[in-house]
Scaffold this motif. Structure first.
Motif, short mmCIF file in Angstrom:
data_model
loop_
_atom_site.label_atom_id
_atom_site.label_comp_id
_atom_site.label_asym_id
_atom_site.label_seq_id
_atom_site.Cartn_x
_atom_site.Cartn_y
_atom_site.Cartn_z
N ASN A 18 0.82 -1.21 0.00
CA ASN A 18 0.00 0.00 0.00
C ASN A 18 0.86 1.27 0.00
O ASN A 18 0.81 2.09 0.90
CB ASN A 18 -0.94 -0.01 1.20
CG ASN A 18 -2.05 1.03 1.07
OD1 ASN A 18 -2.33 1.50 -0.02
ND2 ASN A 18 -2.67 1.36 2.19
N THR A 19 1.62 1.42 -1.07
CA THR A 19 2.48 2.58 -1.24
C THR A 19 1.77 3.65 -2.07
O THR A 19 0.70 3.40 -2.64
CB THR A 19 3.77 2.18 -1.96
OG1 THR A 19 3.43 1.76 -3.30
CG2 THR A 19 4.48 1.04 -1.23
N LYS A 20 2.39 4.80 -2.17
CA LYS A 20 1.80 5.85 -3.01
C LYS A 20 1.75 5.42 -4.48
O LYS A 20 0.86 5.83 -5.23
CB LYS A 20 2.57 7.16 -2.86
CG LYS A 20 4.01 7.11 -3.36
CD LYS A 20 4.68 8.48 -3.16
CE LYS A 20 6.12 8.46 -3.67
NZ LYS A 20 6.79 9.77 -3.47
N TYR A 21 2.68 4.54 -4.87
CA TYR A 21 2.70 4.07 -6.26
C TYR A 21 1.53 3.11 -6.51
O TYR A 21 0.93 3.13 -7.58
CB TYR A 21 4.03 3.39 -6.55
CG TYR A 21 5.22 4.27 -6.27
CD1 TYR A 21 5.50 5.36 -7.09
CD2 TYR A 21 6.03 4.04 -5.17
CE1 TYR A 21 6.58 6.20 -6.82
CE2 TYR A 21 7.11 4.87 -4.89
CZ TYR A 21 7.38 5.95 -5.72
OH TYR A 21 8.44 6.77 -5.44
#
Length: 343
Positions: free
Chosen positions: A153-156
């Protein structure tokens, strides 16, 4: 839908998956309607596969574990069954051999958007080894939730979800949609599913993250090996019809044909204005028997409901069943299932 053996059902055909899955409940007949001629050709092709092939040939041909089945094998299987197809369906697929080679379940507009989004967005945002590890999880939900939160669950990843939704919405007439931040809306649902539903038992999340089905995890009910003999025995109970939903429902009473025990409108009304949605539901109420069920669903953020004048007069809304069905929702796209019983 509370289907009983011998019932007569109406559903939207789509690619054939919903209609064929309904056969597992032993109806006498399933009438499947679709406006899209290509969708009906795909549905008829899949039905022919079930009737004439083994289960392994069926999933190999349609595109499960696509990369490990040679295109030539899919062409061989198609040539073995093409003679069983109606001529228009045979001619349609004869002219689209590239789709046969690729795996026909991957060649619709929606499927292409999902697959290219996986390749363009999720394979960039996430390491493919992390995707594979996540898809094998589900026995320990805390482990899965923590892995999603700490690794995926990263910004990417969130940007990839946003771009997926933007791509899918490009096919819709947005003028009939509520003014909602759809990428954010769907993003929240994506996070919820990834943290609360066992990944290895969710074919939908594998489809979104990889653009396909490996066959290692869960498949749709009509694709499962244990259901295949049942479908093969009952596949001739399907009737495929080409037509526009609101027009067909409105005219059906004039045909003097029997009423239906259940009516599934699917999510077709996502493409309709509120007025035409209400018209479709009113017409469905006129062709469904007393005690029968009407079912539909809509995309997240596009909630449509039962026409107010029908509630408690023509229909009893099954609130408890609707709430229970939420537990079984595996896809990020849908509002809660709408279920009502005809009074």
């Amino acid at each position: 839908m509370n289907i009983e053996s011998g019932d007569r059902l109406f559903t939207i055909a789509s690619c054939g998956a919903n209609a064929m899955t309904l056969l597992l409940d032993d109806p006498a007949e399933v009438v499947a309607l679709d406006l899209s001629i290509p969708q009906l050709h795909l549905a008829k092709l899949q039905a022919a596969c079930i009737k004439h092939l083994s289960h392994q040939e069926f999933i190999d041909f349609t595109g499960v574990d696509r990369e490990n089945v040679k295109p030539e094998e899919r062409v061989r299987i198609y040539r073995a069954i093409k003679g069983s197809l109606e001529l228009p369906t045979q001619e349609y697929w004869d002219s689209r051999m590239e789709a046969v080679e690729f795996g026909v379940m991957h060649c619709g507009d929606f499927d292409i958007n999902i697959r290219t989004a996986a390749e363009d967005f999720f394979f960039v945002a996430l390491d493919q080894s992390d995707i594979k590890r996540f898809l094998s999880m589900g026995d320990d939900m805390k482990e899965q939730s923590d892995f999603f939160e700490n690794v995926m669950n990263t910004k990417y990843f969130r940007r990839a979800v946003k771009r997926l939704i933007q791509r899918l919405l490009s096919d819709f007439n947005l003028s009939i949609f509520p003014d909602v931040d759809y990428p954010k809306f769907y993003g929240r649902r994506m996070e919820e599913i990834c943290k609360t539903i066992p990944a290895k038992r969710n074919h939908c999340i594998e489809y979104i993250l990889t653009g396909g089905y490996s066959g290692k995890y869960n498949l749709r009910d009509y694709q499962l090996k244990e259901n295949f003999p049942i479908l093969k025995e009952r596949i001739d109970r399907l009737e495929w019809i080409q037509g526009e939903l609101t027009d067909w429902l409105r005219k059906y009473p004039l045909s003097k044909q029997p009423m239906f025990d259940c009516v599934c409108v699917s999510n077709v009304t996502d493409w309709l204005t509120i007025e035409n949605h209400n018209l479709a539901i009113r017409s469905a109420g006129k062709i469904c028997k007393q005690g029968g069920r009407i079912v539909f669903w809509n995309g997240q953020g596009m909630a449509k409901y039962w026409p107010s004048e029908m509630v408690d007069t023509v229909l009893k809304v099954e609130h408890e069943i609707e709430a229970e069905c939420v537990k079984y929702d595996r896809m990020i796209f849908w509002e809660p299932l709408r279920v009502a019983t005809v009074l």
